[in-house]
Write a protein that holds these residues in place. Structure first.
Motif, mmCIF file in Angstrom:
data_model
loop_
_atom_site.group_PDB
_atom_site.id
_atom_site.type_symbol
_atom_site.label_atom_id
_atom_site.label_comp_id
_atom_site.label_asym_id
_atom_site.label_seq_id
_atom_site.Cartn_x
_atom_site.Cartn_y
_atom_site.Cartn_z
ATOM 1 N N PRO A 272 -9.605 -8.917 16.545
ATOM 2 C CA PRO A 272 -9.345 -7.515 16.198
ATOM 3 C C PRO A 272 -7.952 -7.282 15.618
ATOM 4 O O PRO A 272 -7.786 -6.427 14.740
ATOM 5 N N ALA A 273 -6.962 -8.027 16.058
ATOM 6 C CA ALA A 273 -5.595 -7.843 15.564
ATOM 7 C C ALA A 273 -5.486 -8.182 14.080
ATOM 8 O O ALA A 273 -4.580 -7.696 13.398
ATOM 9 N N ALA A 274 -6.390 -9.000 13.554
ATOM 10 C CA ALA A 274 -6.361 -9.386 12.144
ATOM 11 C C ALA A 274 -7.023 -8.333 11.243
ATOM 12 O O ALA A 274 -6.886 -8.398 10.021
ATOM 13 N N ARG A 275 -7.718 -7.379 11.839
ATOM 14 C CA ARG A 275 -8.373 -6.329 11.052
ATOM 15 C C ARG A 275 -7.343 -5.282 10.631
ATOM 16 O O ARG A 275 -6.441 -4.960 11.390
ATOM 17 N N PRO A 276 -7.511 -4.715 9.433
ATOM 18 C CA PRO A 276 -6.578 -3.664 9.008
ATOM 19 C C PRO A 276 -6.803 -2.385 9.810
ATOM 20 O O PRO A 276 -7.866 -2.194 10.403
ATOM 21 N N SER A 277 -5.823 -1.518 9.803
ATOM 22 C CA SER A 277 -5.992 -0.194 10.407
ATOM 23 C C SER A 277 -6.625 0.722 9.363
ATOM 24 O O SER A 277 -6.625 0.408 8.160
ATOM 25 N N PHE A 278 -7.128 1.864 9.795
ATOM 26 C CA PHE A 278 -7.671 2.808 8.817
ATOM 27 C C PHE A 278 -6.565 3.419 7.970
ATOM 28 O O PHE A 278 -6.813 3.832 6.836
ATOM 29 N N THR A 279 -5.349 3.449 8.471
ATOM 30 C CA THR A 279 -4.226 3.908 7.651
ATOM 31 C C THR A 279 -4.036 2.953 6.478
ATOM 32 O O THR A 279 -3.872 3.391 5.332
ATOM 33 N N GLU A 280 -4.097 1.649 6.745
ATOM 34 C CA GLU A 280 -3.983 0.648 5.673
ATOM 35 C C GLU A 280 -5.167 0.731 4.718
ATOM 36 O O GLU A 280 -4.999 0.661 3.489
ATOM 37 N N ILE A 281 -6.373 0.893 5.263
ATOM 38 C CA ILE A 281 -7.575 0.967 4.433
ATOM 39 C C ILE A 281 -7.525 2.211 3.550
ATOM 40 O O ILE A 281 -7.781 2.134 2.340
ATOM 41 N N ALA A 282 -7.172 3.357 4.129
ATOM 42 C CA ALA A 282 -7.120 4.606 3.356
ATOM 43 C C ALA A 282 -6.071 4.522 2.256
ATOM 44 O O ALA A 282 -6.310 4.966 1.129
ATOM 45 N N ALA A 283 -4.910 3.952 2.568
ATOM 46 C CA ALA A 283 -3.852 3.810 1.559
ATOM 47 C C ALA A 283 -4.325 2.910 0.412
ATOM 48 O O ALA A 283 -4.081 3.202 -0.761
ATOM 49 N N GLN A 284 -4.980 1.818 0.735
ATOM 50 C CA GLN A 284 -5.461 0.884 -0.270
ATOM 51 C C GLN A 284 -6.554 1.520 -1.135
ATOM 52 O O GLN A 284 -6.585 1.332 -2.346
ATOM 53 N N SER A 285 -7.458 2.298 -0.511
ATOM 54 C CA SER A 285 -8.563 2.876 -1.275
ATOM 55 C C SER A 285 -8.065 3.957 -2.231
ATOM 56 O O SER A 285 -8.702 4.223 -3.241
ATOM 57 N N LYS A 286 -6.930 4.585 -1.937
ATOM 58 C CA LYS A 286 -6.371 5.580 -2.858
ATOM 59 C C LYS A 286 -5.817 4.928 -4.112
ATOM 60 O O LYS A 286 -5.793 5.515 -5.167
ATOM 61 N N LYS A 287 -5.374 3.656 -3.985
ATOM 62 C CA LYS A 287 -4.844 2.925 -5.131
ATOM 63 C C LYS A 287 -5.949 2.444 -6.060
ATOM 64 O O LYS A 287 -5.724 2.233 -7.229
ATOM 65 N N ALA A 288 -7.122 2.202 -5.492
ATOM 66 C CA ALA A 288 -8.228 1.616 -6.276
ATOM 67 C C ALA A 288 -8.809 2.608 -7.262
ATOM 68 O O ALA A 288 -8.633 3.759 -7.210
#
Length: 170
Positions: free
Chosen positions: A154-170
């Motif tokens: 689980p520690a290797a999974r991204p947080s939703f903050t990281e996921i949301a930030a990344q998806s805004k860039k895409a």
């Protein structure tokens, strides 16, 4: 809901789910049952669907860094750590794992492990790192994100903050 979506719709819904989960986690709420069946989508404007995460009946407020309690959710979407009898404390990363399954559902339009019995799913996920097959024609960014969300640790999974930030860039 996740069947027959075009790329634009998939991307918009994925972004909205990540933002909703980021919000829940910021309020220390773990959903425990994230799946396409629990996404409510307003299709008034098909080019701009509005997605909300529903069915928070299994949700629990996180205290400190962990949530106590045994397995809960829907087996094909449940993170491996939820099946460990000795692990009664889990983090919000169980929702991140489920999000990876949701992305796979949106990508394929299929239900994960549709032809398997629940016992075989649990055994495969826990003991053999079983995950649905990501189609070879999958966008490399989606493929990478799905694999990160499914990380056994689980520690290797991204947080939703990281996921949301990344998806805004895409």
């Amino acid at each position: 809901m996740c069947r027959h979506l075009d790329q634009h719709q998939k991307h918009q819904i994925a972004q909205q789910v990540a933002a909703a989960m980021e919000y829940l986690h910021s309020k220390n709420v773990v959903h425990f049952d994230l799946k396409c069946d629990n996404l409510l989508v307003d299709w008034k404007d098909p080019r701009h669907p509005i997605c909300k995460v529903g069915d928070v009946g299994l949700s629990e407020i996180k205290r400190k860094n962990l949530v106590s309690g045994g397995p809960r959710g829907t087996i094909p979407w449940m993170a491996p750590e939820l099946f460990h009898g000795s692990s009664n404390k889990v983090s919000e990363k169980v929702d991140v794992y489920s999000y990876g399954i949701v992305l796979w559902e949106m990508l394929t339009g299929e239900e994960p492990y549709a032809n398997m019995h629940y016992g075989a799913i649990v055994d495969g996920v826990v003991n053999y790192n079983l995950r649905p097959t990501i189609p070879s024609d999958c966008d490399p960014e989606w493929s990478r994100l799905i694999a990160l969300c499914w990380a056994p640790n689980p520690a290797a999974r991204p947080s939703f903050t990281e996921i949301a930030a990344q998806s805004k860039k895409a």
